[in-house]
Design an enzyme around this catalytic site. Structure first.
Site, PDB file in Angstrom:
ATOM      1  N   LYS A   1       0.729  -1.079  -0.072  1.00 54.23           N
ATOM      2  CA  LYS A   1      -0.167  -0.152   0.540  1.00 54.23           C
ATOM      3  C   LYS A   1       0.492   1.045  -0.201  1.00 54.23           C
ATOM      4  CE  LYS A   1      -1.828   3.113   2.026  1.00 54.23           C
ATOM      5  NZ  LYS A   1      -2.201   4.651   2.141  1.00 54.23           N
TER       6      LYS A   1
ATOM      7  N   GLU B   1       9.048   2.854  11.494  1.00 52.32           N
ATOM      8  CA  GLU B   1       9.395   4.106  11.459  1.00 52.32           C
ATOM      9  C   GLU B   1       8.924   5.179  10.969  1.00 52.32           C
ATOM     10  OE1 GLU B   1      13.571   4.022  11.185  1.00 52.32           O
ATOM     11  OE2 GLU B   1      13.483   2.284  11.354  1.00 52.32           O
TER      12      GLU B   1
ATOM     13  N   CYS C   1      12.430  11.919   7.059  1.00 51.23           N
ATOM     14  CA  CYS C   1      12.768  11.237   8.423  1.00 51.23           C
ATOM     15  C   CYS C   1      13.936  11.355   9.016  1.00 51.23           C
ATOM     16  CB  CYS C   1      12.614  10.351   8.203  1.00 51.23           C
ATOM     17  SG  CYS C   1      11.888   9.135   7.683  1.00 51.23           S
TER      18      CYS C   1
ATOM     19  N   GLU D   1       8.476  17.698  15.065  1.00 51.53           N
ATOM     20  CA  GLU D   1       8.657  16.818  13.847  1.00 51.53           C
ATOM     21  C   GLU D   1       7.901  17.732  13.153  1.00 51.53           C
ATOM     22  OE1 GLU D   1       7.546  13.229  12.232  1.00 51.53           O
ATOM     23  OE2 GLU D   1       9.641  13.611  11.036  1.00 51.53           O
TER      24      GLU D   1
HETATM   25  C1  UN1 Z   1      14.398   9.109   4.982  1.00 53.38           C
HETATM   26  O1  UN1 Z   1      14.147  10.164   5.480  1.00 53.38           O
HETATM   27  O2  UN1 Z   1      12.766   8.841   5.417  1.00 53.38           O
HETATM   28  O3  UN1 Z   1      19.315   8.323   4.443  1.00 53.38           O
HETATM   29  C2  UN1 Z   1      15.175   8.040   4.844  1.00 53.38           C
HETATM   30  C3  UN1 Z   1      18.643   9.238   3.775  1.00 53.38           C
HETATM   31  C4  UN1 Z   1      18.652   8.400   2.877  1.00 53.38           C
HETATM   32  C5  UN1 Z   1      16.617   7.492   3.670  1.00 53.38           C
HETATM   33  C6  UN1 Z   1      16.477   8.698   4.310  1.00 53.38           C
HETATM   34  N1  UN1 Z   1      19.459   7.731   1.813  1.00 53.38           N
HETATM   35  O4  UN1 Z   1      18.641  10.722   3.836  1.00 53.38           O
END
Ligand code: UN1
Length: 494
Positions: free
Chosen positions: A174, A249, A283, A384
């Site tokens: 999804k 995550e 993230c 955030e």
């Molecule tokens: C994310 O931030 O959602 O380290 C993933 C990084 C990428 C992956 C990030 N390779 O910024």
């Protein structure tokens, strides 16, 4: 105009609801990418039933042969890299250099997974009894429900899907409703590479309907979710109640620390990329900049000058540094946090408004924004935002910097700029994050190392690297007694 379809039961099919949603380019909402299924619970039902059949077939396929399929997936992703990058930028906005990197991360993940099919190690250990064999080995689990976000439309689905597949599971996928076109092409590639059709199901739609139905389905024992901490709590509660295996995550509030002895130009480059790359929608984005007092004013002056010069625009146009936010609700959230920052007494050093000049008026653009004088513990510093907003916090020394870094509920990544090797190693030891970078920004994780965070960022699992293969498989132990007699462990040998 094309109406896109789900992929269920080995076929491209319309949703049972007959309903579709529009997917538009966030840099120019006049540009309609397509209409995608707003699927219902019935579609999820059929997808899980089909995946169960796919699992029966796939779990019997030798793991090296499963890996071979992923090698072909890697080849096809490589061949279509430019096309995919364009599709991704068009539907979620980040510049082409970044979407090319996103595809490359998927390619790297595919080739890693391809060889992992020959390396799903177990252990053989001595038994405590004579003429008895003892070993552990890995078995697939079943149907995996994978729910993915918009910000890495390809890389994050591959992080979940490829190890799940190599381990022998079948998939119900999804994707975020903001990036359904990438997901469509991705599934076409999996099929072209020779993945048996019922091993993969693509169900488009809304999280509250499709995502929820997958999470709550008793036929899906394995879940992986990347997204907000709020939704993650729902997924976690459900998985706990239903005894499902779950990898989460979620949010981050990542900091870059710059100490007085750092290479300042390098630190400025790092924070520009960390804070405003992907328009702050990672993230791993740098949303806090913790500066030691000796370099604070100089670094802020240089940073503000550079941030003001960043070019906003359509990510497919050469020279664009920063794309739009993914949709209007994200832009409104950023605006709310600008108001919160001002109300909390922080100083707006640059940005703070929507960017609407010329063609930008048609997209969800927002100026790269920097607040100084941000207090540790304030909402601006703790929560955030998922947008191009950076909070600068001034500290006396490394100890205070580390305490501020650790003073949030999240713990994904952190970064420290220093030339002092003892401080660098203390940071690696003492910062409460899943990833710490020295003299590099908070973003830039590589596909072959474990990725994930501590505290409320995750639930203890990692994606990427070797660890994720343990998540997607179950350890089983086999004992073979060839002594021809009853041997009682712990009893007959003592
Ligand atoms: C994310 O931030 O959602 O380290 C993933 C990084 C990428 C992956 C990030 N390779 O910024």
């Amino acid at each position: 105009m094309t109406d896109f379809l789900n992929f269920i039961g080995g076929q491209w099919v319309a949703p049972s609801t007959g309903a579709y949603f529009e997917n538009r380019n966030p840099a120019d909402t006049r540009d309609l990418v397509g209409r995608f299924p707003a699927s219902g619970v019935d579609d999820v039902e059929r997808a899980v039933a089909s995946a169960a059949r796919g699992f029966d077939l796939w779990k019997r396929t030798p793991a090296p042969a499963r890996g071979d399929v992923l090698r072909r997936v890697g080849d096809l992703l490589s061949a279509r890299k430019e096309e995919l990058a364009n599709i991704m930028t068009r539907e979620m906005g980040k510049p082409l250099a970044e979407t090319r990197g996103d595809v490359q991360e998927g390619i790297d993940t595919a080739y890693y997974a391809a060889t992992e099919g020959r390396r799903l190690f177990g252990h053989t250990v001595p038994s405590e009894l004579r003429n008895k064999w003892a070993m552990s080995y890995r078995r697939p689990i079943g149907v995996a429900g994978l729910i993915t976000p918009f910000n890495f439309p390809l890389a994050i689905p591959t992080w979940k899907m490829f190890p799940a597949l190599v381990c022998g599971n079948a998939i119900v996928f999804k994707p975020s409703e903001d990036v359904p076109h990438t997901a469509h092409v991705f599934v076409e590639i999996l099929l072209e590479a020779g993945l048996p059709p019922e091993v993969i199901q693509l169900v488009h739609g809304m999280g509250e309907v499709v995502g929820k139905a997958i999470v709550e389905h008793p036929g899906v024992p394995l879940l992986s979710f990347t997204g907000s901490t709020e939704t993650g709590s729902f997924v976690g509660e459900t998985a706990g109640r239903m005894h499902k295996r779950l990898s989460l995550e979620m949010g981050g509030k990542n900091a870059q620390i710059v100490l007085d002895d750092a290479d300042l130009e390098l630190a400025v480059e790092g924070v520009l990329w960390g804070a405003f790359g992907t328009t702050g929608q990672r993230c791993t984005a740098t949303s806090r900049l913790i500066l030691q007092e000796g370099i604070h004013d100089r670094l802020v002056a240089r940073l503000v000058e550079r941030a003001r010069a960043l070019r906003l625009g359509d990510g497919r146009v050469a020279g664009t540094d920063v794309g739009p936010l993914v949709h209007e609700a994200s832009r409104e959230k950023v605006e709310r946090y600008v108001a919160i920052g001002l109300a909390e007494g922080a100083t707006l050093a640059c940005g703070g408004s929507r960017a609407t000049a010329g063609d930008l008026a048609h997209g969800f653009f927002f100026e790269p924004t920097i607040f100084t004088g941000v207090k540790a513990g304030s909402r601006l510093e703790q929560e955030e935002i998922f947008g191009p907003v950076l909070s600068v916090i001034k500290v006396r020394d490394a100890d205070e910097a580390f305490a501020v870094n650790n003073g949030v509920k999240y713990g994904l990544s952190s970064s420290v700029y220093t030339r002092d090797v003892t401080v660098a190693f203390r940071a690696l030891q003492d910062l409460d994050n899943g990833i710490t970078y020295v003299n590099a920004p908070t973003i830039g994780a590589e596909a072959h190392l474990p990725f994930g965070g501590v505290k409320q960022t995750g639930n203890g699992h990692r994606e990427g690297g070797w660890e994720v293969y343990e998540f997607y498989s179950e350890t089983k132990v086999g004992y073979v007694d060839y002594s021809g007699a009853l041997q009682r462990a712990q009893i007959d040998n003592y």
